[in-house]
Design an enzyme around this catalytic site. Structure first.
Site, PDB file in Angstrom:
ATOM      1  N   ASP A 146       0.813  -1.224   0.000  1.00 37.18           N
ATOM      2  CA  ASP A 146       0.000   0.000   0.000  1.00 37.18           C
ATOM      3  C   ASP A 146       0.848   1.276   0.000  1.00 37.18           C
ATOM      4  OD1 ASP A 146      -1.994  -1.835   0.376  1.00 37.18           O
ATOM      5  OD2 ASP A 146      -2.912  -0.818   2.089  1.00 37.18           O
ATOM      6  N   ASP A 147       0.189   2.348  -0.368  1.00 37.34           N
ATOM      7  CA  ASP A 147       0.670   3.731  -0.167  1.00 37.34           C
ATOM      8  C   ASP A 147       1.706   4.232  -1.161  1.00 37.34           C
ATOM      9  OD1 ASP A 147      -1.024   3.550   1.965  1.00 37.34           O
ATOM     10  OD2 ASP A 147       0.477   3.904   3.510  1.00 37.34           O
ATOM     11  N   HIS A 157      -5.705   2.603  -4.014  1.00 32.22           N
ATOM     12  CA  HIS A 157      -5.762   2.878  -2.567  1.00 32.22           C
ATOM     13  C   HIS A 157      -6.308   4.304  -2.385  1.00 32.22           C
ATOM     14  CE1 HIS A 157      -4.920   2.041   1.547  1.00 32.22           C
ATOM     15  NE2 HIS A 157      -3.827   2.757   1.672  1.00 32.22           N
ATOM     16  N   TYR A 217      -7.118   2.719   5.664  1.00 30.08           N
ATOM     17  CA  TYR A 217      -7.392   2.252   7.032  1.00 30.08           C
ATOM     18  C   TYR A 217      -8.403   1.094   7.062  1.00 30.08           C
ATOM     19  CZ  TYR A 217      -5.743   7.041   7.261  1.00 30.08           C
ATOM     20  OH  TYR A 217      -5.056   8.196   7.029  1.00 30.08           O
ATOM     21  N   HIS A 270       3.778  -2.197   3.146  1.00 32.41           N
ATOM     22  CA  HIS A 270       3.844  -0.847   2.566  1.00 32.41           C
ATOM     23  C   HIS A 270       5.184  -0.680   1.864  1.00 32.41           C
ATOM     24  CE1 HIS A 270       0.869  -0.684   5.778  1.00 32.41           C
ATOM     25  NE2 HIS A 270       0.291   0.297   5.112  1.00 32.41           N
ATOM     26  N   HIS A 297      -5.345   9.078   0.016  1.00 33.77           N
ATOM     27  CA  HIS A 297      -5.402   8.444   1.339  1.00 33.77           C
ATOM     28  C   HIS A 297      -6.329   9.157   2.322  1.00 33.77           C
ATOM     29  CE1 HIS A 297      -3.874   5.782   4.531  1.00 33.77           C
ATOM     30  NE2 HIS A 297      -3.361   5.071   3.549  1.00 33.77           N
TER      31      HIS A 297
END
Ligand code: NI
Length: 271
Positions: free
Chosen positions: A80-81, A131, A172, A222, A135
């Site tokens: 992710d991210d 994603h 989240y 991540h 965010h």
């Protein structure tokens, strides 16, 4: 020596302090430029970063050795991210070397800033998923804002890889009715939380993985943390020695006979 010559040297002598300074400064400048040049050539050395880009760019997903998935426990590794220009290229390289496809839940904003990495990730057989754009906590914003975020994210990926992401991981893992209604894809959460963003060691990441892993699990990591990338070879080698093979999230769902539904959340795909 003529009178003219004498006066020439006199004038030269009078200016010598300046010449000394100029010559000294030039010498310093040459040394500094040389050092900078050495540093630059070292950074760009083929044994360093240059290895990543040229090697990977010409590799097609179809050229990967076939993974044998029968009689294997399956696991999906997800990141992710990202993408991050600092850490993602190195991760792509080592995933390629291990013949492991991963699923990248990318942020639209970061994808937009690193389109080559997105293309490269896809070309190497990884799955590109969303994603969201930046965010945001989707349960804290209006339905209209959720819809706007998804549209902006889709636009970014369409322009980079010619298609919109087939999967979304809400930031989240937060989901409410607005998210279910407007996300427009199946939602993929996780069953193994490595907490790699918090405890930045391979041992900690492996400890969480060992205690939560099962056939059909989805591992959350991540790719923006160098410590997470550093743990990946150990994670791959250990899970493989335990009989696991790595697949993308969409592959995992397909292999387990699941028809993914838009707006529904999935945590893993057990046999
Ligand atoms: Ni995230």
């Amino acid at each position: 020596m003529s009178i003219q010559d004498k006066s020439f040297f006199k004038r030269l002598n009078a200016r010598l302090p300046w010449l000394k300074i100029v010559l000294f400064a030039s010498a310093i400048l040459i040394v500094v430029l040389d050092l900078v040049g050495l540093t630059i050539s070292k950074i760009g050395d083929p044994s360093e970063k240059a290895l990543i880009a040229p090697m990977l760019i010409h590799v097609k997903a179809t050229e990967r050795p076939e993974r044998i998935l029968t009689d294997k426990k399956l696991v999906a590794l997800t990141f992710d991210d990202g993408p991050s220009s600092e850490t993602t290229p190195g991760l792509l390289e080592l995933l390629y070397e291990k013949n492991v496809p991963a699923t990248f839940f990318m942020l639209g904003a970061r994808a937009s800033a690193n389109p080559d990495i997105v293309r490269q990730a896809k070309e190497l057989g990884n799955e590109i998923a969303s994603h969201t754009y930046s965010h945001q906590n989707l349960i804290r914003i209006t339905a209209g804002a959720v819809a706007e975020d998804i549209a902006a994210t889709n636009a970014v990926f369409s322009s980079i890889i010619g298609e919109t992401p087939a999967l979304t991981r809400p930031p989240y893992g937060n989901i409410n009715d607005n998210v279910r209604k407007y996300v427009g894809t199946p939602m993929i959460l996780w069953s193994v939380d490595t907490l790699d963003w918090k405890y930045k060691t391979t041992e900690s990441i492996m400890s969480y993985t060992r205690s939560e892993i099962y056939d059909g699990a989805i591992i959350l990591m991540h790719d923006i943390h160098p410590t997470s990338v550093a743990a990946v070879p150990t994670l791959i080698d250990e899970l493989r020695s335990d009989g696991y093979e790595f697949v993308t999230v969409s592959e995992l769902a397909t292999l387990r006979g699941i028809n993914l539904t838009s707006g529904v959340a999935y945590y893993s795909f057990r046999p």
